[in-house]
Design an enzyme around this catalytic site. Structure first.
Site: not given
Ligand code: PLP
Length: 382
Positions: A35, A266, A134
């Site tokens: 993702k 700055y 969540r």
């Molecule tokens: C539902 C879920 N699974 C797996 C992952 C992967 O997590 P990581 O990058 O900590 O391995 C994420 C990442 O945010 C997630 O939201």
């Protein structure tokens, strides 16, 4: 040479890190989490390189559609599920596995499938909230949904099930701390529900895979470890045998002799304590380098560490060249990656490796290096 930041993406390192995951959880199948543009590494190149993954997990429908559009045929999982009927309509024929984290999801999926049956059953993962607080179903809701799907299946002709329960998934809230007692409890809850109904279970993220044997479930979902980031609070990526995939660098565009007392940048927040050489590097928050990086944040020049001085500007940072006396205009400056762990920079900035990797802007050129294959340069993305 065109000046400006470059993110080199080492696809060999990406594959190595996938192999580390495979070795840690040899009985698990792997959803490689790609993702957010593969955590900022370029989703198309990463998906093509991760041939040994069993499937790809993304957060959103839009990401799954993008992968199908570029010809990725592996199983895909949308971890946030569908947000509405339009999204569901868009993925229904795409062989995309969906997370169901609320009962209305199931209502929506079943009603669309009844009017628009598909040649193969739609695979769904029931997401159980075991403590993340969540997305997810409470235990009783999950049981009710499983029983509903099972009742529906037995009422239907067995040859044409609309839906297939792919398994139970859950997400760990504190796996980055190997001693946290909640992780074992979360794994136990998810495993117990899956066992009760004879379903596969998906638990482990990167930290789960590396530090919690109970999270090495039928399917695991590693993300950050694939990109060479340490998912654990107290272990470096190197100690976990993870190789950095992204190396971010830019160049020195000025080297200046500054008198003692000169104010830098700055807000004039840094005052030179003595006569010293100060370098100016072509990278800033407009490229995604964190504006809150404080004085002292390390960079690497000619293999030596140099410290950031004063505030980060949109296009530039200033660095202390006292430890790098030979530094010259045009020298590469490494911001993180091979030789300087992104975790170290993240800690200085008060953030996490994930955020630094994900937030590079479209102004940064990306070069995907596949070892023997020719490097592929992607010009600044607009
Ligand atoms: C539902 C879920 N699974 C797996 C992952 C992967 O997590 P990581 O990058 O900590 O391995 C994420 C990442 O945010 C997630 O939201």
């Amino acid at each position: 040479m065109i000046v400006g930041p470059i993110a080199r993406v080492d696809l060999g390192a990406l594959r190595h890190n996938l192999a580390v995951c495979r070795a840690a959880a040899p009985k698990s199948r792997i959803w490689a989490v790609i993702k957010a543009d593969a955590y900022g590494h370029g989703i198309g190149h990463c998906a093509a390189a991760l041939k040994d993954a069993n499937g790809f997990a993304v957060a959103r429908v839009q990401e799954a559609l993008g992968l199908r559009a570029i010809g990725i045929s592996k199983p895909l999982l949308v971890m946030e599920g569908v947000a509405n009927a339009t999204e569901l309509g868009a993925v229904l024929s795409m062989r995309v596995e969906l997370t169901v984290h609320a009962s209305w999801h199931l209502d929506l999926i079943l009603s669309q499938l009844q009017t628009n049956p598909q040649p193969t059953p739609q695979r769904v993962w029931l997401k159980l909230d075991t403590g993340m607080g969540r997305l997810g179903l409470h235990q009783a809701e999950a049981i009710a949904l499983i029983e509903r799907v099972r009742a529906l299946a037995s009422a239907q002709a067995p040859s044409a099930p609309l839906l297939e329960l792919a398994g139970i998934m859950t997400h760990l809230a504190n796996a980055d701390d190997p001693t946290h007692p909640m992780t074992g409890e979360q794994c136990e809850q998810a495993r117990a529900l899956a066992e009760r109904f004879g379903l596969p279970v998906s638990i482990g993220n990167s930290a789960g895979v590396l530090a919690h044997p109970a999270a090495r479930s039928d399917w695991v979902r590693p993300g950050i470890m694939l990109y060479g980031g340490s998912p654990l609070l107290n272990r470096s990526a190197k100690a976990l045998d993870l190789r950095p995939v992204m190396t971010l660098s830019s160049q020195l565009i000025a080297v200046r002799e500054m008198a003692a007392g000169t104010l830098i940048g700055y807000g004039s927040t840094y005052r030179c304590p003595e006569a010293m050489r100060v370098g100016v590097v072509a990278i800033g928050y407009g490229d995604g380098y964190p504006r809150h990086a404080p004085t002292g944040t390390p960079v690497l020049i000619r293999g030596q560490r140099a410290a950031l001085l004063g505030r980060v500007s949109m296009d530039m940072i200033s660095v202390d060249l006292r430890q790098v006396p030979d530094a010259a205009v045009g020298d590469p400056v490494l911001l993180w990656g091979q030789g300087l762990a992104v975790e170290e920079v993240a800690e200085q900035v008060g953030t996490i490796n994930y955020e630094l990797l994900c937030r590079l802007s479209s102004r940064v050129r990306m070069v995907h290096d596949d070892g023997a294959m020719q490097a592929h340069t992607q010009e600044p993305r607009s």
